[in-house]
Design an enzyme around this catalytic site. Structure first.
Site, PDB file in Angstrom:
ATOM      1  N   TYR A 161      54.155 108.841  13.448  1.00  0.00           N
ATOM      2  CA  TYR A 161      54.934 110.040  13.967  1.00  0.00           C
ATOM      3  C   TYR A 161      54.602 110.182  15.478  1.00  0.00           C
ATOM      4  O   TYR A 161      53.688 110.050  16.043  1.00  0.00           O
ATOM      5  CB  TYR A 161      54.462 111.320  13.073  1.00  0.00           C
ATOM      6  CG  TYR A 161      55.257 112.397  13.441  1.00  0.00           C
ATOM      7  CD1 TYR A 161      56.516 112.225  12.772  1.00  0.00           C
ATOM      8  CD2 TYR A 161      54.640 113.386  14.320  1.00  0.00           C
ATOM      9  CE1 TYR A 161      57.496 113.374  13.301  1.00  0.00           C
ATOM     10  CE2 TYR A 161      55.594 114.632  14.479  1.00  0.00           C
ATOM     11  CZ  TYR A 161      56.940 114.512  14.048  1.00  0.00           C
ATOM     12  OH  TYR A 161      57.839 115.580  14.268  1.00  0.00           O
ATOM     13  N   ASP A 256      50.027 106.929  22.022  1.00  0.00           N
ATOM     14  CA  ASP A 256      50.289 108.195  21.672  1.00  0.00           C
ATOM     15  C   ASP A 256      49.195 108.802  21.065  1.00  0.00           C
ATOM     16  O   ASP A 256      48.436 108.759  20.082  1.00  0.00           O
ATOM     17  CB  ASP A 256      51.378 108.213  20.651  1.00  0.00           C
ATOM     18  CG  ASP A 256      51.823 109.712  20.368  1.00  0.00           C
ATOM     19  OD1 ASP A 256      51.095 110.763  20.824  1.00  0.00           O
ATOM     20  OD2 ASP A 256      52.823 109.825  19.471  1.00  0.00           O
ATOM     21  N   LYS A 288      48.939 119.075  21.460  1.00  0.00           N
ATOM     22  CA  LYS A 288      47.881 119.812  20.591  1.00  0.00           C
ATOM     23  C   LYS A 288      46.974 120.062  21.173  1.00  0.00           C
ATOM     24  O   LYS A 288      46.975 121.223  22.135  1.00  0.00           O
ATOM     25  CB  LYS A 288      47.500 118.677  19.291  1.00  0.00           C
ATOM     26  CG  LYS A 288      49.012 118.417  18.565  1.00  0.00           C
ATOM     27  CD  LYS A 288      48.693 117.560  17.100  1.00  0.00           C
ATOM     28  CE  LYS A 288      50.067 117.550  16.410  1.00  0.00           C
ATOM     29  NZ  LYS A 288      50.750 116.342  16.332  1.00  0.00           N
TER      30      LYS A 288
END
Ligand SMILES: *Cc1c(COP(=O)(O)O)cnc(C)c1O
Length: 455
Positions: A161, A256, A288
């Site tokens: 994702y 990522d 995050k």
């Protein structure tokens, strides 16, 4: 089931909050997995959070194992982070102009993401750009890779994702996996067609893609360690081999680290791997933890690449709230507090909870595997290890909802999807962890007695 299921009851403040939200927000949420679609029942509407706990609108506290999907590394509402944000707020919320904090955070990130020190250190980051979400960070990194190479195609891996931008949702993890979707409606075929989706941990598939599209692949985007379809750790040397293959073909690698960055260690997943086996991806994306719970994300890489971004270069990117002073303040405070002790505590807490999950499911005779990537872990209800997305989907997922609800009724909040990682924090103390351990045996029994749904 247990003593604390009032928030699932119809007369509860939570039930009223959910009904109210569902009338005016699709599914009652602003991000799909929050809706509890794959586990059923009512999502808990949260009123506050502190340390290891989230508290819902009925005043019921849960030991939180979601951590806002990663940011809450220090626990919720760490007093020093909250104080720093409060002070920053008193100076103004947003200026739409440069602030000193942005450079300070960039320096902090650039300094942390290295292995070794002094002249012999490996430092893959020279410049950063801050944005508001991980989705923007990956979107911009991809545009940059395309701009730098003059090529269009992008390789991504099934089950990974990278946010919700067009072109990245094919066989994506997170909510797309939870909802069992192949991708998203509304993504035009010509855009989806620019993404080559390959099985994870399969270098031959990467070689074959480069051979099939010579000179057309701009880059590879990969989660540093797959953590959005359950934990899918890269095989040893996989990330390094991706960089070597891509560079041999004139393509770039975007690592990522939106989820893993500053969570699994001070220099992210790359730091864990590169310490023993150095490699240099071209671009990194973060999110995050970097915002400490505020909307902040970023991308970084060597100066020559990053300077292709506007205003210096022709690759455009902008944001009204990019580098927002409150978010940057929360990020700086969080990274400054995230020292070696914090990572050791989070590691120990994750080891303790994952061992307890494993032991409870084993005792209840439930076929399962617990997969790890640093302090991140997840459970899959199958006997064999999970190496790729096809493996992750081939499990008795019907065992998760009763397992989840038994924990929730006991005042524990694990992720509301079998495809999501469990997140511990440094604030989970013995009391919180003991509560989780005590609740697990009954939850494992509930998983053992689960039966597949029949139509
Ligand atoms: C969460 C996540 C994103 C997207 O970040 P948002 O802030 O939710 O847009 C991108 N990549 C990875 C690996 C993620 O886990």
């Amino acid at each position: 089931m247990g003593a604390v299921s009032e928030s699932g009851d119809r007369g509860s403040a939570n039930a009223r909050a959910v009904a109210r939200a569902r009338a005016v927000l699709p599914g009652g949420v602003d991000s799909p997995v929050r809706a509890f679609g794959s586990v059923g029942g009512l999502p808990r509407t949260i009123a506050s959070a502190r340390g290891a706990y989230v508290t819902d609108v009925d005043g019921i506290a849960y030991v939180d194992l979601v951590g806002s999907w990663g940011p809450a590394l220090l626990g919720h509402a760490h007093p020093e982070v909250v104080d720093a944000v409060r002070t920053a707020a008193s100076r103004g919320l947003s200026f739409g102009a440069p602030t000193e904090g942005e450079a300070e955070l960039a320096e902090l990130v650039i300094d942390r993401v290295r292995v070794g020190s002094g002249g012999g250190a490996l430092r893959p980051l020279e410049k950063m750009r801050f944005v508001s979400t991980g989705t923007e960070a990956t979107m911009t990194a991809i545009r940059l890779a395309r701009g730098a190479t003059g090529r269009d195609l992008l390789i991504k891996f099934a089950g990974h994702y990278h946010g919700h931008s067009d072109g990245l949702l094919a066989e994506s993890g997170s909510g797309v996996a939870t909802l069992g979707l192949p991708g998203s409606v509304g993504v035009p075929e010509p855009i989806a067609g620019l993404t080559l989706v390959l099985p994870y941990n399969d270098l031959d598939a990467v070689r074959a893609a480069f051979a099939a599209h010579p000179g057309r692949i701009a880059g590879i985007i990969t989660e540093a360690a797959g953590a959005n379809a359950g934990i899918l750790a890269p095989g040893p040397g996989f990330n390094r081999a991706l960089v070597e293959l891509a560079h041999a073909e004139g393509a770039l690698v975007i690592l990522d680290e939106v989820l893993t960055g500053f969570r699994v260690g001070p220099a992210g997943w790359w730091g864990l791997e590169a310490a023993a086996d150095p490699y240099t991806p071209d671009l990194f994306t973060f999110g995050k933890v970097i915002g400490g719970g505020m909307p902040l994300a970023g991308l970084g890489g060597r100066a020559e690449l990053m300077d292709l971004l506007a205003p210096l270069g022709p690759v455009y990117q902008a944001g009204t709230l990019s580098g927002n002073p409150l978010a940057v303040t929360a990020g700086i405070a969080t990274l400054r507090l995230a020292d070696a002790d914090v990572y050791a505590q989070v590691d120990a807490n994750a080891t303790r909870v994952s061992a307890a999950v494993d032991a409870a499911l084993t005792a209840a005779g439930v076929p399962h595997v617990v997969s790890h990537a640093g302090s991140l872990f997840s459970t899959a209800f199958r006997a064999d290890p999970v190496r790729d997305y096809a493996d992750a989907r081939a499990q008795d997922a019907f065992r998760y909802p009763p397992f989840f609800h038994a924990l929730l009724d006991a005042g524990i909040a694990p992720p509301p999807s079998v495809f999501e990682a469990w997140f511990l924090s440094a604030a989970h103390d013995d009391a919180a962890l003991s509560r989780v351990e005590e609740a697990l045996p009954a939850a494992a029994e509930a998983a053992a007695h689960a039966r597949p749904r029949t139509a």
